[in-house]
Design an enzyme around this catalytic site. Structure first.
Site, short mmCIF file in Angstrom:
data_model
loop_
_atom_site.label_atom_id
_atom_site.label_comp_id
_atom_site.label_asym_id
_atom_site.label_seq_id
_atom_site.Cartn_x
_atom_site.Cartn_y
_atom_site.Cartn_z
N GLU A 2 0.84 -1.21 0.00
CA GLU A 2 0.00 0.00 0.00
C GLU A 2 0.87 1.25 0.00
O GLU A 2 0.51 2.26 -0.62
CB GLU A 2 -0.96 -0.01 1.19
CG GLU A 2 -1.97 -1.16 1.19
CD GLU A 2 -2.71 -1.32 -0.13
OE1 GLU A 2 -2.90 -0.32 -0.87
OE2 GLU A 2 -3.10 -2.45 -0.45
N HIS A 32 1.70 2.16 -3.54
CA HIS A 32 0.64 2.95 -4.19
C HIS A 32 0.72 4.38 -3.68
O HIS A 32 0.58 5.34 -4.45
CB HIS A 32 -0.74 2.38 -3.83
CG HIS A 32 -1.11 1.13 -4.56
ND1 HIS A 32 -1.06 1.02 -5.93
CD2 HIS A 32 -1.55 -0.07 -4.10
CE1 HIS A 32 -1.46 -0.20 -6.28
NE2 HIS A 32 -1.76 -0.88 -5.19
ZN LIG Z 1 -2.47 -2.87 -5.02
#
Ligand SMILES: [Zn+2]
Length: 689
Positions: free
Chosen positions: A472, A475
């Site tokens: 995460e 991202h």
């Molecule tokens: Zn992902």
């Protein structure tokens, strides 16, 4: 400061002040403003320019997006009935606003005129790409069709929406309706205690004795993996594999006609838009250039992975014969035998590994990686949040200027949606008053610290949890380290769908590096780093049956691509008589494991018949190739190489959607992506055969 906090755009969202009753007045205002802006833009008699068309639209959409993002976020992480009503109550107005926007022919005409004007060529790459994307999306939603076709196109989309929803409903209904009642507890031998307890309570809830087994994952998977009773596994396997099919419980749940109709409608819509098949339409906004390229990619990978899958299967057969007394491996024996083999070879408990990953150590390790390779500084800071356990951080560049901020909401708790995700709170863009810096929400559902005061034990993460946090955060960095100044292509916005997982999966690689893990582990009681011996077992377990796992993904990917390109619904002149014939042909090519004659996998393949993965399932492997290959530059130059890091930051993360993912990759890596690194990371190279 606006009295309604959802209409205050002067800084971060004011989470401490936002109340459910603010929602409706805020969105009524923002949608009215947005509609008025669009009316002004389309009525503007001046020659269309970036300033007269794209900018005012971006301004108004940014406000709507920020306010809606804040409410949607609170609804997901601090849910109350009133907040849910506020969210769901405003959702239809938001959805219908965006639907109208996507079909506004007057706005489409403005963008077309802008693209044809001399001013277009003078715009920078990012701005030109925003306009190109707009034109592409208008076209794909049928904006260029003659009126008759437009009506038909719209009717197709509506029917598809209903059909795909029914597809899911059938699978869900069939799953929920199935129950196997077991009286004799001996039949459950091997199952974990919590699964047995759950099964007993489920029976009790219906006023019955004994145990209720279902084909829902939390029951089905443990039965397949652990139940010693072979006939029990066989029975549940059949029930699970025939859901929503011609062999299922009820004819009204049979997805066979629905699959045929969905494929026919997708093909018809593709032809209206001027494409030969649905796969071609699906690929337009993606990184992959053609169906042939995707098929070649999948087949190449299949050819290379197959020997390893065959080796995996041969090992399993030998083990099952010698140790489990199973002369033949049936489909319902695979998970069971695999679990036993895995356990014998690489036994270690997740619980033991967890003791080495206290939260502070993990976050410090993550930040150290990010700071070292990208040359930034991460410092804890303060902001209004939605829960006292939420932390807030600044990211600063070398000069000490804050370039991004993020919320870290790590722990599972009541009223918070499960899973892990990154979402954008604020996007980077240049406005009249300067650069608006990007802000991210990073949300996980990890275990919280236990106890209080001096007795408190820190939150301990499993290795999978650690991977999730890194993923995460990848991202998040894509969103936060962008240098793009226009909405629509800043951060992860506008990044091709099959390339979006590149920065996130890329970050996962660091969790498998000894030199990184050594520094981010400390046993919660002794302070000792992770023992090397344990790490070696983790690596070996990671690649357990990677050949078989790869072939399974390729089977799904090939079926998806072929059924959306080579299959002609109704069997009119295509190579295949039915979708099942496509699947059979793919299996003949790439399947290594046995298939049950009743297997109706396709009938519950919601990813492509109900979800957004139609002619896109290959993306999982595609993005893995990109991330593994990107990471291989770090393996060449040093795992924490600032040189490699700067290149990745500048050529991939900073560019966001402002140029094609392929161009960004080539600029970073100096060549197009190759399979080698992925095969090596999965233990599928000649030296490991
Ligand atoms: Zn992902």
């Amino acid at each position: 400061m606006n009295a309604n906090p959802l209409l205050d755009f002067s800084g971060l969202p004011r989470f401490a002040s936002i109340r459910p009753e603010h929602a409706t007045p805020a969105f009524e205002t923002l949608i009215a403003e947005a509609r008025a802006t669009i009316e002004r833009v389309v009525a503007d008699p001046r020659a269309p320019s970036w300033e007269s068309v794209a900018e005012p639209v971006a301004d108004t959409l940014d406000r709507l997006q920020r306010a809606w993002g804040a409410l949607r976020h609170m609804n997901a992480v601090a849910n109350t009935p009133a907040l849910r009503d506020a969210h769901n109550g405003n959702l239809p107005a938001i959805t219908s606003f965006y639907a109208d926007l996507g079909q506004d022919e007057r706005l489409y005409a403005k963008y077309r005129a802008l693209a044809a004007s001399p001013s277009f060529e003078k715009l920078d790459d990012a701005r030109r790409r925003v306009i190109d994307n707009e034109l592409r999306d208008f076209k794909l939603s049928g904006a260029e069709l003659p009126d008759d076709d437009k009506a038909r196109f719209k009717a197709i989309q509506e029917e598809l929406a209903t059909l795909t929803a029914s597809f899911d409903d059938h699978v869900l209904d069939a799953t929920n309706a199935y129950a196997l009642y077991v009286d004799d507890p001996k039949r459950l031998a091997g199952l974990p205690d919590d699964v047995v307890t759950e099964a007993r309570e489920a029976a009790q809830a219906e006023g019955r004795e004994g145990y209720k087994l279902t084909v829902r994952m939390p029951c089905f998977l443990p039965v397949m993996k652990y139940a010693h009773d072979r006939t029990l596994r066989a029975e549940l396997h059949r029930a699970q594999a025939t859901r929503a099919s011609d062999l299922g419980a009820k004819p009204e749940w049979d997805n066979t006609p629905l699959i045929e109709r969905v494929l026919a409608l997708r093909l018809e819509a593709a032809k209206l838009l001027g494409y030969p098949h649905y796969a071609a339409v699906s690929l337009v906004p993606k990184m992959a250039r053609s169906t042939d390229e995707v098929l070649a990619f999948l087949r190449d990978l299949a050819e290379r992975a197959k020997p390893y899958a065959e080796r995996d299967f041969a090992e399993l057969l030998t083990f099952a014969r010698d140790r489990l007394d199973l002369a033949k491996l049936e489909p319902w024996d695979i998970a069971y035998a695999s679990e036993k083999l895995m356990n014998e070879r690489y036994a270690f408990s997740d619980e033991a590994v967890r003791q080495y990953f206290p939260e502070d150590k993990v976050l410090a390790g993550l930040f150290r990686v990010v700071e070292t390779i990208y040359g930034v500084r991460i410092r804890e800071s303060k902001a209004e949040t939605w829960h006292p356990s939420v932390r807030f951080f600044d990211i600063a560049d070398q000069a000490g200027t804050t370039v991004a901020q993020f919320y870290f909401d790590n722990y599972a708790r009541e009223h918070k949606q499960g899973g892990a995700w990154m979402d954008d709170a604020i996007n980077r863009r240049r406005t009249a008053s300067g650069v608006q810096i990007p802000v991210a929400y990073l949300t996980c559902n990890l275990p919280a610290p236990v106890g209080q005061g001096t007795k408190m034990r820190p939150a301990l993460f499993t290795h999978d949890d650690v991977i999730t946090v890194f993923h995460e955060f990848g991202h998040g960095l894509h969103h936060m380290l962008t240098q793009v100044e226009v909405l629509g292509v800043s951060g992860i916005e506008g990044v091709e769908w099959d390339a979006v997982e590149l920065p996130s999966q890329f970050m996962e690689n660091f969790c498998w590096e000894w030199d990184v893990l050594r520094h981010m582990t400390a046993h919660v009681d002794t302070g000792e780093p992770l023992p090397r011996e344990l790490f070696d077992k983790m690596i070996a377990a990671k690649n357990f049956q990677s050949g078989l796992g790869t072939m399974r993904q390729l089977e799904f990917g090939l079926f998806d691509m072929l059924v959306h390109s080579a299959y002609v619904p109704g069997g009119r002149g295509g190579r295949f008589a039915s979708p099942q014939a496509v699947l059979d042909a793919v299996r003949a090519d790439v399947r290594v494991l046995p298939v049950a004659p009743y297997d109706r996998f396709m009938h519950a393949f919601g990813h492509i018949f109900a979800g957004g993965y139609a002619a896109g399932y290959y993306s999982y492997k595609w993005a893995e190739v990109l991330s593994a290959d990107a990471y291989s530059l770090f393996e060449e130059l040093g795992v924490l190489s600032p040189e490699a890091g700067a290149r990745f930051r500048d050529e991939v993360l900073a560019r966001g959607g402002s140029r094609s993912a392929l161009d960004s990759f080539v600029a970073f890596r100096g060549r197009e992506p190759q399979l080698d690194a992925l095969l090596r990371h999965n233990g599928m190279t000649t030296s490991s055969a």
